[in-house]
Design an enzyme around this catalytic site. Structure first.
Site, PDB file in Angstrom:
ATOM      1  N   GLU A  36      10.780 -26.753  85.593  1.00 28.97           N
ATOM      2  CA  GLU A  36       9.169 -26.324  84.576  1.00 28.97           C
ATOM      3  C   GLU A  36       8.924 -27.435  85.136  1.00 28.97           C
ATOM      4  O   GLU A  36       9.323 -28.834  84.672  1.00 28.97           O
ATOM      5  CB  GLU A  36      10.204 -25.843  83.373  1.00 28.97           C
ATOM      6  CG  GLU A  36       8.684 -25.907  82.628  1.00 28.97           C
ATOM      7  CD  GLU A  36       8.396 -24.830  83.394  1.00 28.97           C
ATOM      8  OE1 GLU A  36       8.511 -23.830  83.623  1.00 28.97           O
ATOM      9  OE2 GLU A  36       6.838 -24.657  83.385  1.00 28.97           O
TER      10      GLU A  36
ATOM     11  N   LYS B 221      10.700 -31.127  91.892  1.00 26.99           N
ATOM     12  CA  LYS B 221      10.777 -31.932  90.175  1.00 26.99           C
ATOM     13  C   LYS B 221      10.559 -33.057  89.811  1.00 26.99           C
ATOM     14  O   LYS B 221       9.745 -33.985  89.484  1.00 26.99           O
ATOM     15  CB  LYS B 221      11.704 -31.157  89.243  1.00 26.99           C
ATOM     16  CG  LYS B 221      11.826 -31.210  87.486  1.00 26.99           C
ATOM     17  CD  LYS B 221       9.730 -31.117  87.631  1.00 26.99           C
ATOM     18  CE  LYS B 221       9.936 -31.493  85.848  1.00 26.99           C
ATOM     19  NZ  LYS B 221       8.452 -30.763  85.695  1.00 26.99           N
TER      20      LYS B 221
ATOM     21  N   CYS C  98      10.383 -37.089  79.746  1.00 31.31           N
ATOM     22  CA  CYS C  98      10.322 -36.613  81.199  1.00 31.31           C
ATOM     23  C   CYS C  98      10.982 -38.112  82.070  1.00 31.31           C
ATOM     24  O   CYS C  98      10.816 -37.647  83.174  1.00 31.31           O
ATOM     25  CB  CYS C  98      10.368 -35.814  81.532  1.00 31.31           C
ATOM     26  SG  CYS C  98      11.003 -34.839  80.313  1.00 31.31           S
TER      27      CYS C  98
HETATM   28  P1  NAD Z   1      14.858 -30.393  74.363  1.00 28.13           P
HETATM   29  O1  NAD Z   1      15.887 -31.126  73.441  1.00 28.13           O
HETATM   30  O2  NAD Z   1      13.672 -29.825  73.139  1.00 28.13           O
HETATM   31  O3  NAD Z   1      15.821 -29.150  74.456  1.00 28.13           O
HETATM   32  C1  NAD Z   1      16.728 -28.759  74.204  1.00 28.13           C
HETATM   33  C2  NAD Z   1      18.076 -27.339  73.629  1.00 28.13           C
HETATM   34  O4  NAD Z   1      19.523 -27.635  74.385  1.00 28.13           O
HETATM   35  C3  NAD Z   1      18.226 -28.679  72.342  1.00 28.13           C
HETATM   36  O5  NAD Z   1      18.031 -27.561  71.291  1.00 28.13           O
HETATM   37  C4  NAD Z   1      20.143 -28.616  71.688  1.00 28.13           C
HETATM   38  O6  NAD Z   1      20.372 -28.491  70.753  1.00 28.13           O
HETATM   39  C5  NAD Z   1      20.527 -27.592  73.264  1.00 28.13           C
HETATM   40  N1  NAD Z   1      21.791 -27.719  73.848  1.00 28.13           N
HETATM   41  C6  NAD Z   1      21.654 -28.727  74.332  1.00 28.13           C
HETATM   42  N2  NAD Z   1      22.809 -28.427  74.967  1.00 28.13           N
HETATM   43  C7  NAD Z   1      23.464 -27.156  74.557  1.00 28.13           C
HETATM   44  C8  NAD Z   1      24.174 -26.004  74.106  1.00 28.13           C
HETATM   45  N3  NAD Z   1      25.997 -26.324  75.176  1.00 28.13           N
HETATM   46  N4  NAD Z   1      23.694 -24.722  73.674  1.00 28.13           N
HETATM   47  C9  NAD Z   1      23.410 -24.306  73.524  1.00 28.13           C
HETATM   48  N5  NAD Z   1      21.913 -25.709  73.373  1.00 28.13           N
HETATM   49  C10 NAD Z   1      22.493 -26.784  73.998  1.00 28.13           C
HETATM   50  O7  NAD Z   1      14.381 -30.690  75.575  1.00 28.13           O
HETATM   51  P2  NAD Z   1      13.553 -29.980  76.664  1.00 28.13           P
HETATM   52  O8  NAD Z   1      12.306 -31.174  75.909  1.00 28.13           O
HETATM   53  O9  NAD Z   1      13.199 -28.574  75.960  1.00 28.13           O
HETATM   54  O10 NAD Z   1      13.889 -29.895  77.627  1.00 28.13           O
HETATM   55  C11 NAD Z   1      14.767 -29.084  78.571  1.00 28.13           C
HETATM   56  C12 NAD Z   1      14.985 -29.837  80.118  1.00 28.13           C
HETATM   57  O11 NAD Z   1      13.710 -29.146  80.413  1.00 28.13           O
HETATM   58  C13 NAD Z   1      14.998 -30.996  80.233  1.00 28.13           C
HETATM   59  O12 NAD Z   1      16.239 -31.099  81.739  1.00 28.13           O
HETATM   60  C14 NAD Z   1      13.920 -31.908  80.347  1.00 28.13           C
HETATM   61  O13 NAD Z   1      13.655 -32.443  81.627  1.00 28.13           O
HETATM   62  C15 NAD Z   1      13.083 -30.921  81.551  1.00 28.13           C
HETATM   63  N6  NAD Z   1      11.784 -30.667  81.428  1.00 28.13           N
HETATM   64  C16 NAD Z   1      11.245 -30.910  79.867  1.00 28.13           C
HETATM   65  C17 NAD Z   1       9.717 -30.714  79.691  1.00 28.13           C
HETATM   66  C18 NAD Z   1       9.116 -31.564  78.413  1.00 28.13           C
HETATM   67  O14 NAD Z   1       7.674 -30.857  79.317  1.00 28.13           O
HETATM   68  N7  NAD Z   1      10.097 -30.907  77.288  1.00 28.13           N
HETATM   69  C19 NAD Z   1       8.654 -29.863  81.361  1.00 28.13           C
HETATM   70  C20 NAD Z   1       9.794 -29.808  81.917  1.00 28.13           C
HETATM   71  C21 NAD Z   1      11.350 -30.368  82.050  1.00 28.13           C
HETATM   72  C1  UGA Z   2       5.357 -34.410  82.677  1.00 28.96           C
HETATM   73  C2  UGA Z   2       4.596 -33.018  83.030  1.00 28.96           C
HETATM   74  O1  UGA Z   2       2.706 -33.924  83.093  1.00 28.96           O
HETATM   75  C3  UGA Z   2       4.802 -32.088  83.399  1.00 28.96           C
HETATM   76  O2  UGA Z   2       4.161 -31.725  84.902  1.00 28.96           O
HETATM   77  C4  UGA Z   2       6.712 -32.078  83.657  1.00 28.96           C
HETATM   78  O3  UGA Z   2       6.931 -30.584  83.171  1.00 28.96           O
HETATM   79  C5  UGA Z   2       6.810 -32.676  82.539  1.00 28.96           C
HETATM   80  O4  UGA Z   2       6.489 -33.918  82.592  1.00 28.96           O
HETATM   81  C6  UGA Z   2       8.364 -32.655  82.222  1.00 28.96           C
HETATM   82  O5  UGA Z   2       9.091 -32.797  83.173  1.00 28.96           O
HETATM   83  O6  UGA Z   2       8.665 -33.167  80.785  1.00 28.96           O
HETATM   84  P1  UGA Z   2       4.307 -34.733  79.428  1.00 28.96           P
HETATM   85  O7  UGA Z   2       4.987 -35.195  79.770  1.00 28.96           O
HETATM   86  O8  UGA Z   2       4.907 -32.713  78.479  1.00 28.96           O
HETATM   87  O9  UGA Z   2       4.502 -33.770  80.695  1.00 28.96           O
HETATM   88  O10 UGA Z   2       3.041 -34.746  79.154  1.00 28.96           O
HETATM   89  P2  UGA Z   2       1.891 -35.295  80.656  1.00 28.96           P
HETATM   90  O11 UGA Z   2       0.784 -35.140  79.997  1.00 28.96           O
HETATM   91  O12 UGA Z   2       2.431 -35.402  81.725  1.00 28.96           O
HETATM   92  O13 UGA Z   2       1.727 -36.946  79.813  1.00 28.96           O
HETATM   93  C7  UGA Z   2       2.575 -37.983  79.653  1.00 28.96           C
HETATM   94  C8  UGA Z   2       2.114 -39.534  79.768  1.00 28.96           C
HETATM   95  O14 UGA Z   2       1.061 -40.113  80.464  1.00 28.96           O
HETATM   96  C9  UGA Z   2       1.655 -39.255  77.959  1.00 28.96           C
HETATM   97  O15 UGA Z   2       1.648 -40.260  77.424  1.00 28.96           O
HETATM   98  C10 UGA Z   2      -0.192 -39.520  78.179  1.00 28.96           C
HETATM   99  O16 UGA Z   2      -0.935 -39.527  77.021  1.00 28.96           O
HETATM  100  C11 UGA Z   2       0.539 -40.389  79.322  1.00 28.96           C
HETATM  101  N1  UGA Z   2      -0.809 -40.096  80.282  1.00 28.96           N
HETATM  102  C12 UGA Z   2      -1.318 -38.902  80.967  1.00 28.96           C
HETATM  103  C13 UGA Z   2      -1.433 -41.103  80.357  1.00 28.96           C
HETATM  104  O17 UGA Z   2      -1.595 -42.748  79.632  1.00 28.96           O
HETATM  105  N2  UGA Z   2      -3.581 -40.940  81.288  1.00 28.96           N
HETATM  106  C14 UGA Z   2      -2.938 -39.943  81.878  1.00 28.96           C
HETATM  107  O18 UGA Z   2      -3.972 -40.173  83.221  1.00 28.96           O
HETATM  108  C15 UGA Z   2      -2.661 -38.825  82.059  1.00 28.96           C
END
Ligand code: NAD
Ligand code: UGA
Length: 452
Positions: A157, A216, A272
């Site tokens: 994602e 990713k 992340c």
């Molecule tokens: P999160 O912590 O918000 O959510 C994860 C959920 O999974 C939690 O609610 C937890 O209770 C649940 N969980 C864990 N083990 C479980 C199990 N065995 N059965 C059922 N539920 C279970 O995490 P997130 O921010 O949604 O991130 C999830 C993944 O996506 C991570 O690998 C992260 O790196 C990736 N990711 C996150 C973002 C983002 O913006 N947060 C963007 C891209 C990718």
């Molecule tokens: C980031 C990536 O942008 C997503 O593509 C990815 O899916 C995600 O991580 C993930 O894998 O979790 P996110 O962390 O939600 O998304 O937000 P960003 O907009 O990337 O910002 C990350 C951090 O960098 C924030 O603290 C933001 O304030 C900072 N940032 C961003 C800067 O300081 N300068 C910039 O120019 C941009």
């Protein structure tokens, strides 16, 4: 088609809401072991804040979008299972502090194998190290006892928090990795068809599993690298009189560089960037590539330096002491338009200021007080930390204001009123380069930004 998504977090919730909205004939159930989170998704107050999410969930929930704690039955009943659980940095044993902790992913794989009595497509949505699909496949095949067959796909994602719904609605690309066997290609085809409900086909990329998994980590590493690069230049700007925003604008005009992700700041946060780069570093070391590991490690080190440097600059300006001085902290989330505080630069700056015996008055638009206290490791009755319900009360009587999240609302505050409520000299440190520094200086503030 019936879809189960394991993990109702920042990715699982919004992603599945979008799929349900775009694919009305598909039933989507998001499951989680955290009953409180599921109750939140089923209530009027969702557990995460994301612009546009509440409206979409309200439209789909109960039609073809469901939230449940019944993990086993939902898995059994589904054709496609997304694993969207957390993959934090390991805090114990081999690789502690760098490797990804895959125990939640592994436990999902075991549970899927345990309860499935029909063939399933298992989709890695979580961010994981390259070659994790192999481990998942082995666990699934070894633990399956009902004759069920599994195809494992990688579908990372790329949404960013705060813009998740826009990102999901019109993604730059959707990436799907799978095995190149006949069954693997068929599984990839099913997922492509699902996304093709709303994503143009040319934006749906298909690759082998390992390319998808590694893309990713690489995307996040490149994005974070740009921020660390411009932040490194911000230090040089401060030393030389150059303005980092002007430098960023000038270099961003070069079409080979581009203007995005060049905003200098107090440091990147979020769940992340740091975790994924550390994971990349660990992988490089594991595969015997120390030079590559060291190269990426620098991105995280520059970010740590930037956070520390911000507090040091505050101290330098404020006569080398903030002991018992009230400091208003505006913004605590790691970026605007989210309630997420994971790895927020604000946490680090606040902790450093507390070490210096400052008194903090913190205001954020979306982060609950309980989370601020928890992430700072202080009790709610600790008189060193006050959580305020607006920016003016936070700034009232403060020696300094520090802007740590780029919430739009902070652009339009009455800074003259704020200035008048503070002892003099009144300091303002803009950690997001949100404000017009000369205008603040005109009011009377001792104001500075990053790289200015
Ligand atoms: P999160 O912590 O918000 O959510 C994860 C959920 O999974 C939690 O609610 C937890 O209770 C649940 N969980 C864990 N083990 C479980 C199990 N065995 N059965 C059922 N539920 C279970 O995490 P997130 O921010 O949604 O991130 C999830 C993944 O996506 C991570 O690998 C992260 O790196 C990736 N990711 C996150 C973002 C983002 O913006 N947060 C963007 C891209 C990718
Ligand atoms: C980031 C990536 O942008 C997503 O593509 C990815 O899916 C995600 O991580 C993930 O894998 O979790 P996110 O962390 O939600 O998304 O937000 P960003 O907009 O990337 O910002 C990350 C951090 O960098 C924030 O603290 C933001 O304030 C900072 N940032 C961003 C800067 O300081 N300068 C910039 O120019 C941009």
């Amino acid at each position: 088609m019936k879809i189960c998504c394991i993990g109702a977090g920042y990715v699982g919730g919004p992603t599945m809401a979008m799929i349900a909205s775009k694919c009305p004939e598909v039933t989507v159930t998001v499951v989680d072991i955290n009953a409180e989170r599921i109750a939140g998704w089923n209530s009027g107050t969702l557990p995460i804040f994301e612009p546009g999410l509440e409206e979409m969930v309200a439209l789909q929930r109960g039609k073809n979008l469901f939230f449940s704690t019944d993990v086993n039955d939902t898995i059994r009943d589904s054709d496609v299972i997304f694993i969207s659980v957390n993959t934090p940095t390991k805090t114990y044993g081999v690789g502690a502090g760098r490797a990804a902790d895959l125990r939640f992913v592994e436990s999902c794989a075991r549970q899927i194998a345990e309860v499935s009595d029909s063939d399933k497509i298992v989709v890695e949505k979580s961010t994981i190290p390259v070659r994790t699909a192999q481990s998942i496949k082995r666990i699934l095949d070894a633990s399956s006892h009902n004759g069920a067959k599994f195809q494992v796909l990688s579908n990372p994602e790329f949404l960013a928090e705060g813009t998740a719904m826009e990102d999901l609605e019109a993604p730059d690309r959707v990436l799907i990795g799978g095995e190149t066997t006949e069954e693997g290609l068929a599984a990839v085809g099913k997922l492509v068809d699902l996304y093709a409900h709303w994503v143009p086909r040319e934006r749906i990329l298909t690759t082998n599993l390992w390319s998808s998994e590694l893309s990713k980590l690489t995307a996040n590493a490149f994005l974070a690298q740009r921020i660390s690069s411009i932040n490194s230049i911000s230090a040089l700007c401060e030393a030389t009189g150059a303005d980092v925003d002007e430098v960023a604008h000038a270099i961003g005009q070069d079409s080979r560089i581009g203007p995005k992700f060049l905003k200098s700041s107090v440091g990147f946060g979020g769940s992340c960037f740091q975790k994924d780069i550390l994971n990349l570093v660990y992988l490089c070391e594991h595969f015997g590539l120390p030079e590559v590991a060291n190269y990426w490690q620098q991105v995280v080190e520059m970010n740590d330096y930037q956070k520390r440097r911000f507090t040091q600059r505050m101290l330098d300006a404020m006569f080398n002491t903030v002991s018992h001085k009230r400091i208003a902290i505006l913004g605590y989330a790691f970026k605007k338009d989210t309630n997420d505080t994971r790895e927020s630069a604000a946490i680090y700056v606040c902790r450093d200021l507390l070490e210096e015996q400052a008194h903090l008055a913190i205001y954020d638009l979306k982060v609950p007080a309980s989370e601020i206290y928890e992430t700072l490791g202080v009790f709610e009755d600790d008189d060193r930390v006050e959580v305020c319900d607006n920016a003016y009360s936070a700034a009232d009587g403060a020696h300094a204001v520090a802007i740590l999240t780029e919430w739009d609302a902070f652009k339009n505050l009455d800074y003259t009123r704020i200035y008048n409520s503070m002892p003099k000299p009144a300091f303002l440190f803009d950690g997001r380069n949100l404000l017009d520094i000369p205008a603040l200086q005109e009011i009377g503030f001792e104001a500075s930004g990053i790289g200015k």
